[in-house]
Design a protein around this motif. Structure first.
Motif, mmCIF file in Angstrom:
data_model
loop_
_atom_site.group_PDB
_atom_site.id
_atom_site.type_symbol
_atom_site.label_atom_id
_atom_site.label_comp_id
_atom_site.label_asym_id
_atom_site.label_seq_id
_atom_site.Cartn_x
_atom_site.Cartn_y
_atom_site.Cartn_z
ATOM 1 N N ASP A 1 96.420 44.908 27.845
ATOM 2 C CA ASP A 1 95.756 43.942 28.739
ATOM 3 C C ASP A 1 95.693 42.529 28.154
ATOM 4 O OD1 ASP A 1 93.360 43.641 27.196
ATOM 5 O OD2 ASP A 1 92.350 45.243 28.294
ATOM 6 N N THR B 1 91.211 47.544 32.449
ATOM 7 C CA THR B 1 90.408 46.333 32.641
ATOM 8 C C THR B 1 91.280 45.077 32.571
ATOM 9 O OG1 THR B 1 89.860 46.493 30.274
ATOM 10 C CG2 THR B 1 88.185 47.231 31.804
ATOM 11 N N ASP C 1 94.260 41.161 22.398
ATOM 12 C CA ASP C 1 93.497 41.809 23.465
ATOM 13 C C ASP C 1 92.875 40.726 24.352
ATOM 14 O OD1 ASP C 1 91.633 43.471 24.874
ATOM 15 O OD2 ASP C 1 91.295 44.709 23.097
ATOM 16 N N ALA C 2 92.689 41.052 25.631
ATOM 17 C CA ALA C 2 91.911 40.144 26.496
ATOM 18 C C ALA C 2 90.434 40.176 26.112
ATOM 19 C CB ALA C 2 92.079 40.542 27.964
ATOM 20 N N HIS C 3 90.030 41.262 25.446
ATOM 21 C CA HIS C 3 88.616 41.481 25.090
ATOM 22 C C HIS C 3 88.478 41.635 23.579
ATOM 23 C CE1 HIS C 3 89.868 43.651 28.778
ATOM 24 N NE2 HIS C 3 88.805 43.098 29.335
ATOM 25 N N ASP D 1 86.262 43.497 22.058
ATOM 26 C CA ASP D 1 85.900 44.900 21.759
ATOM 27 C C ASP D 1 84.956 45.024 20.565
ATOM 28 O OD1 ASP D 1 87.552 45.574 23.828
ATOM 29 O OD2 ASP D 1 89.110 46.518 22.615
ATOM 30 N N ASP E 1 96.445 45.588 22.582
ATOM 31 C CA ASP E 1 95.981 46.079 23.886
ATOM 32 C C ASP E 1 96.905 45.488 24.948
ATOM 33 O OD1 ASP E 1 94.614 46.391 26.372
ATOM 34 O OD2 ASP E 1 92.694 46.519 25.312
HETATM 35 MN MN MN Z 1 91.184 45.016 26.319
#
Ligand code: MN
Length: 246
Positions: free
Chosen positions: A160, A172, A50-52, A54, A158
């Motif tokens: 992203d 996002t 994921d880029a994030h 979370d 994800d």
């Molecule tokens: Mn993400």
């Protein structure tokens, strides 16, 4: 489907000995899929691509979006920081900080940075991937969260995590992400562990972007799944193949 229903369904499918693939939709879905997975496998390793990260709590999230918090709800160590939310009584924290690895992260909030540092959560940013290469990143991931491969793996992907060039239709997007080929290689390598019993593929939003963006994103998501399930760029030769002679 509600989150409780998703959790129950995931559990039911796993109990039949199948691997569960869930397509989303937003990443809050993973609260349910991991919860359901952990009911069957009480020792579970989580690879979160994921880029994030979370892992905001409801008190630290700037956006208030549940899709930025799934891991805080699930993680035992974070429960002192997570208020009891109405409607979430069914949710039992079932994973530990030591079982989580982040790959591809590049947009980390303050509280998330704090949590990652405090609990020493295994994290590979884009810079780490550039520096080490994906093969080494996955080796270190397994070494950190599942060294003897005695646990089943939940892979939460994800879209992203991919660079917006490959997956623009997502809520996002964050620049400077994984190339599609890096993402495919990563899931190919994860698949080769033979330990994955749960997969989420999330944050694909065909309502966003142009028609071309939508096509690009959906194709990328499909390629990631195909790569996981064994589609290789190397041609498979039938055993009776012979080179034709003139
Ligand atoms: Mn993400």
């Amino acid at each position: 489907m509600t989150l409780v229903q998703i959790s129950d369904k995931v559990e039911e499918i796993l109990r039949c000995g199948q691997t569960v693939v869930t397509l989303g939709g937003d990443h809050s879905m993973s609260v349910a899929t991991i919860h359901g997975h952990a009911k069957v496998e009480n020792d579970l390793a989580i690879i979160w691509i994921d880029a994030h990260p979370d892992i905001n709590t409801p008190l630290t999230s700037a956006s208030g979006n549940i899709h930025g918090m799934p891991l805080s709800f699930l993680t035992k160590e974070l429960q002192p920081y997570v208020p009891k939310l109405p409607g979430f009584e069914w949710l039992k924290p079932c994973i530990s900080v030591k079982d989580i690895a982040f790959i591809g992260v590049r947009d980390i909030d303050k509280a998330e940075r704090y949590i990652i540092d405090k609990y020493n959560i295994t994290t590979f940013t884009m810079r780490d991937i550039d520096k080490l290469g994906m093969e080494c990143v996955l080796e270190r991931t397994i070494e950190a969260i599942n060294p003897t491969l005695n646990k089943k793996i939940h892979m939460s992907f994800d879209i992203d995590s991919l660079d917006p060039a490959f997956a623009p239709s997502t809520g996002t997007p964050v620049p400077y992400g994984l190339s599609l080929r890096e993402g495919m290689f990563l899931v190919e390598e994860i698949a080769l562990t033979n330990k994955v019993t749960g997969i989420d593929l999330v944050e694909i939003n065909p309502d966003l972007g142009s028609q071309r963006d939508q096509f690009t994103t959906i194709s990328a998501a499909a390629e990631v799944l195909y790569a996981f399930f064994g589609k290789r760029t190397k041609t498979q030769l039938p055993s009776d193949y012979v080179l034709p002679k003139p």
